[in-house]
Write a protein that holds these residues in place. Structure first.
Motif, PDB file in Angstrom:
ATOM      1  N   HIS A 280      37.836  42.920  46.813  1.00  0.00           N
ATOM      2  CA  HIS A 280      38.439  41.691  46.299  1.00  0.00           C
ATOM      3  C   HIS A 280      37.432  40.844  45.527  1.00  0.00           C
ATOM      4  O   HIS A 280      37.758  40.255  44.493  1.00  0.00           O
ATOM      5  N   ILE A 281      36.211  40.759  46.057  1.00  0.00           N
ATOM      6  CA  ILE A 281      35.188  39.873  45.495  1.00  0.00           C
ATOM      7  C   ILE A 281      33.877  40.634  45.427  1.00  0.00           C
ATOM      8  O   ILE A 281      33.527  41.381  46.353  1.00  0.00           O
ATOM      9  N   GLY A 282      33.145  40.466  44.348  1.00  0.00           N
ATOM     10  CA  GLY A 282      31.835  41.086  44.206  1.00  0.00           C
ATOM     11  C   GLY A 282      30.757  40.039  44.015  1.00  0.00           C
ATOM     12  O   GLY A 282      30.953  39.063  43.269  1.00  0.00           O
ATOM     13  N   PHE A 283      29.642  40.214  44.688  1.00  0.00           N
ATOM     14  CA  PHE A 283      28.470  39.347  44.522  1.00  0.00           C
ATOM     15  C   PHE A 283      27.393  40.179  43.835  1.00  0.00           C
ATOM     16  O   PHE A 283      26.861  41.127  44.414  1.00  0.00           O
ATOM     17  N   VAL A 284      27.104  39.819  42.614  1.00  0.00           N
ATOM     18  CA  VAL A 284      26.302  40.661  41.725  1.00  0.00           C
ATOM     19  C   VAL A 284      25.098  39.878  41.221  1.00  0.00           C
ATOM     20  O   VAL A 284      25.232  38.718  40.815  1.00  0.00           O
ATOM     21  N   ARG A 285      23.928  40.523  41.231  1.00  0.00           N
ATOM     22  CA  ARG A 285      22.730  39.906  40.663  1.00  0.00           C
ATOM     23  C   ARG A 285      22.498  40.483  39.273  1.00  0.00           C
ATOM     24  O   ARG A 285      22.443  41.690  39.093  1.00  0.00           O
ATOM     25  N   GLY A 286      22.393  39.590  38.299  1.00  0.00           N
ATOM     26  CA  GLY A 286      22.215  40.032  36.921  1.00  0.00           C
ATOM     27  C   GLY A 286      23.360  39.557  36.046  1.00  0.00           C
ATOM     28  O   GLY A 286      24.461  39.286  36.522  1.00  0.00           O
ATOM     29  N   ASP A 287      23.102  39.451  34.769  1.00  0.00           N
ATOM     30  CA  ASP A 287      24.089  38.889  33.834  1.00  0.00           C
ATOM     31  C   ASP A 287      24.945  39.995  33.215  1.00  0.00           C
ATOM     32  O   ASP A 287      24.772  40.367  32.053  1.00  0.00           O
ATOM     33  N   TYR A 288      25.870  40.506  34.005  1.00  0.00           N
ATOM     34  CA  TYR A 288      26.814  41.509  33.531  1.00  0.00           C
ATOM     35  C   TYR A 288      27.966  40.820  32.804  1.00  0.00           C
ATOM     36  O   TYR A 288      28.369  39.712  33.158  1.00  0.00           O
ATOM     37  N   SER A 289      28.506  41.500  31.811  1.00  0.00           N
ATOM     38  CA  SER A 289      29.662  40.977  31.086  1.00  0.00           C
ATOM     39  C   SER A 289      30.912  41.189  31.940  1.00  0.00           C
ATOM     40  O   SER A 289      31.287  42.323  32.227  1.00  0.00           O
ATOM     41  N   TRP A 290      31.549  40.112  32.340  1.00  0.00           N
ATOM     42  CA  TRP A 290      32.671  40.184  33.277  1.00  0.00           C
ATOM     43  C   TRP A 290      33.909  39.554  32.666  1.00  0.00           C
ATOM     44  O   TRP A 290      33.885  38.403  32.236  1.00  0.00           O
ATOM     45  N   PRO A 291      35.044  40.267  32.633  1.00  0.00           N
ATOM     46  CA  PRO A 291      36.238  39.735  31.978  1.00  0.00           C
ATOM     47  C   PRO A 291      37.080  38.804  32.845  1.00  0.00           C
ATOM     48  O   PRO A 291      37.972  38.129  32.332  1.00  0.00           O
ATOM     49  N   GLY A 292      36.829  38.757  34.148  1.00  0.00           N
ATOM     50  CA  GLY A 292      37.646  37.952  35.047  1.00  0.00           C
ATOM     51  C   GLY A 292      37.001  36.623  35.397  1.00  0.00           C
ATOM     52  O   GLY A 292      36.210  36.065  34.639  1.00  0.00           O
ATOM     53  N   ASN A 293      37.337  36.116  36.582  1.00  0.00           N
ATOM     54  CA  ASN A 293      36.778  34.848  37.048  1.00  0.00           C
ATOM     55  C   ASN A 293      35.370  35.061  37.591  1.00  0.00           C
ATOM     56  O   ASN A 293      35.090  36.066  38.246  1.00  0.00           O
ATOM     57  N   LYS A 294      34.490  34.108  37.313  1.00  0.00           N
ATOM     58  CA  LYS A 294      33.133  34.223  37.825  1.00  0.00           C
ATOM     59  C   LYS A 294      32.546  32.841  38.080  1.00  0.00           C
ATOM     60  O   LYS A 294      32.923  31.853  37.446  1.00  0.00           O
ATOM     61  N   HIS A 295      31.625  32.791  39.037  1.00  0.00           N
ATOM     62  CA  HIS A 295      30.936  31.553  39.378  1.00  0.00           C
ATOM     63  C   HIS A 295      29.457  31.859  39.564  1.00  0.00           C
ATOM     64  O   HIS A 295      29.097  32.814  40.263  1.00  0.00           O
ATOM     65  N   LEU A 296      28.614  31.051  38.948  1.00  0.00           N
ATOM     66  CA  LEU A 296      27.173  31.199  39.121  1.00  0.00           C
ATOM     67  C   LEU A 296      26.770  30.588  40.462  1.00  0.00           C
ATOM     68  O   LEU A 296      27.034  29.416  40.723  1.00  0.00           O
ATOM     69  N   LEU A 297      26.142  31.391  41.316  1.00  0.00           N
ATOM     70  CA  LEU A 297      25.765  30.924  42.652  1.00  0.00           C
ATOM     71  C   LEU A 297      24.296  30.532  42.743  1.00  0.00           C
ATOM     72  O   LEU A 297      23.962  29.502  43.313  1.00  0.00           O
TER      73      LEU A 297
END
Length: 287
Positions: free
Chosen positions: A142-159
């Motif tokens: 459902h949710i991914g926590f990713v390190r690095g600036d990947y190009s993402w087409p959906g919703n995202k929040h900088l943590l």
């Protein structure tokens, strides 16, 4: 074929190993082998070939494994939707997290969430950020926590935004780096490319790599024992004061950073357990 059989094919296709598949599914190896033989008999085809390096799938097995993934995902979605019809926040929350986030950040967040929503279960997958990106992109979590600036087409929040630093136990300068031992660790391609590009912009000689270890925290311990320097995101050593830290910058003088993002698809917010977890993260960042 029942749901368990589709699940067996899905896990076996991902693992390519009878022993690991049996462990994941809490089956004995003989029981797992028997179920595979029953599936083969039902379809009257050979699904897998065993070898010294694990199992490989036949063309028919490849087809069934792909359909198994679809069946498992469909049944999982049906269960989630049925649970979501009630007013309670319940069901299974599926998370994909980078290795660092899973070790240092996620446990505390899940503890808070569990206290508020005790009816929710969890499935957590850890891995390199590229793998987590693919999991959330393909709706496997459902949710991914990713390190690095990947190009993402959906919703995202900088943590988090971490500065990238050189760490060592001895006093060194950036000019010293090509001539002293460096300790590297296995990391994702995006981060490695960032560091390699920075190095090539600043030095003619390649780094004097003394060792390459499996994980960031192993690398940190090697540095703390005086075996060389390392280039790492700052969160690895935020708790350390008596260590030499040098921030590195790009050719414009801007600090090199590594960001941690929360990715998810908009439609997953229709599930109460997902929305509740996203709200918890966002509220924490705004506090």
């Amino acid at each position: 074929m029942d749901h368990r059989d589709w699940e067996i094919l899905d896990v076996l296709y991902n693992q390519k190993n009878i022993t690991k598949t049996a462990q994941i599914l809490f089956l004995t190896q003989p029981a797992l082998t028997k179920r595979i033989m029953q599936i083969e008999a039902e379809f009257n085809v050979k699904i897998v070939n065993r070898g010294v390096k694990g199992v490989s799938f036949t063309p028919q097995g490849e087809f069934l494994a792909q359909r198994a993934r679809e069946m498992v995902a469909t049944i999982r979605s049906i269960k989630d939707d049925v649970l979501n019809m009630s007013e309670e926040v319940a069901g299974t929350l599926r998370l994909g997290v980078s290795i660092f986030f899973g070790k240092y950040k996620l446990p505390g967040l899940l503890k808070q969430y569990k206290q508020q929503y005790p009816q929710v279960d969890y499935q957590v997958e850890t891995g390199f950020s590229k793998d987590i990106f693919n999991l959330v992109y393909n709706h496997n979590v459902h949710i991914g926590f990713v390190r690095g600036d990947y190009s993402w087409p959906g919703n995202k929040h900088l943590l988090y935004e971490e500065k990238i630093i050189v760490i060592s136990t001895e006093r060194i300068t950036l000019e010293d780096l090509p001539n002293i031992p460096r300790i590297d660790y296995h990391t994702d391609f995006l981060y490695k490319s960032l560091i390699d590009r920075w190095w090539s912009e600043n030095y003619i000689k390649p780094p004097l790599t003394a060792m390459k270890v499996d994980r960031g925290d192993t690398c940190r311990e090697m540095v703390l024992n005086g075996l060389g320097y390392a280039i790492m995101p700052s969160m690895f050593v935020d708790d350390l004061e008596d260590i030499n830290k040098i921030e590195i910058t790009d050719n414009k003088g801007e600090p090199l950073t590594r960001n941690t993002w929360m990715f998810y698809h908009e439609q997953t917010l229709e599930k109460r357990n997902v929305k509740a977890f996203v709200d918890l993260i966002i509220n924490q960042r705004q506090a």
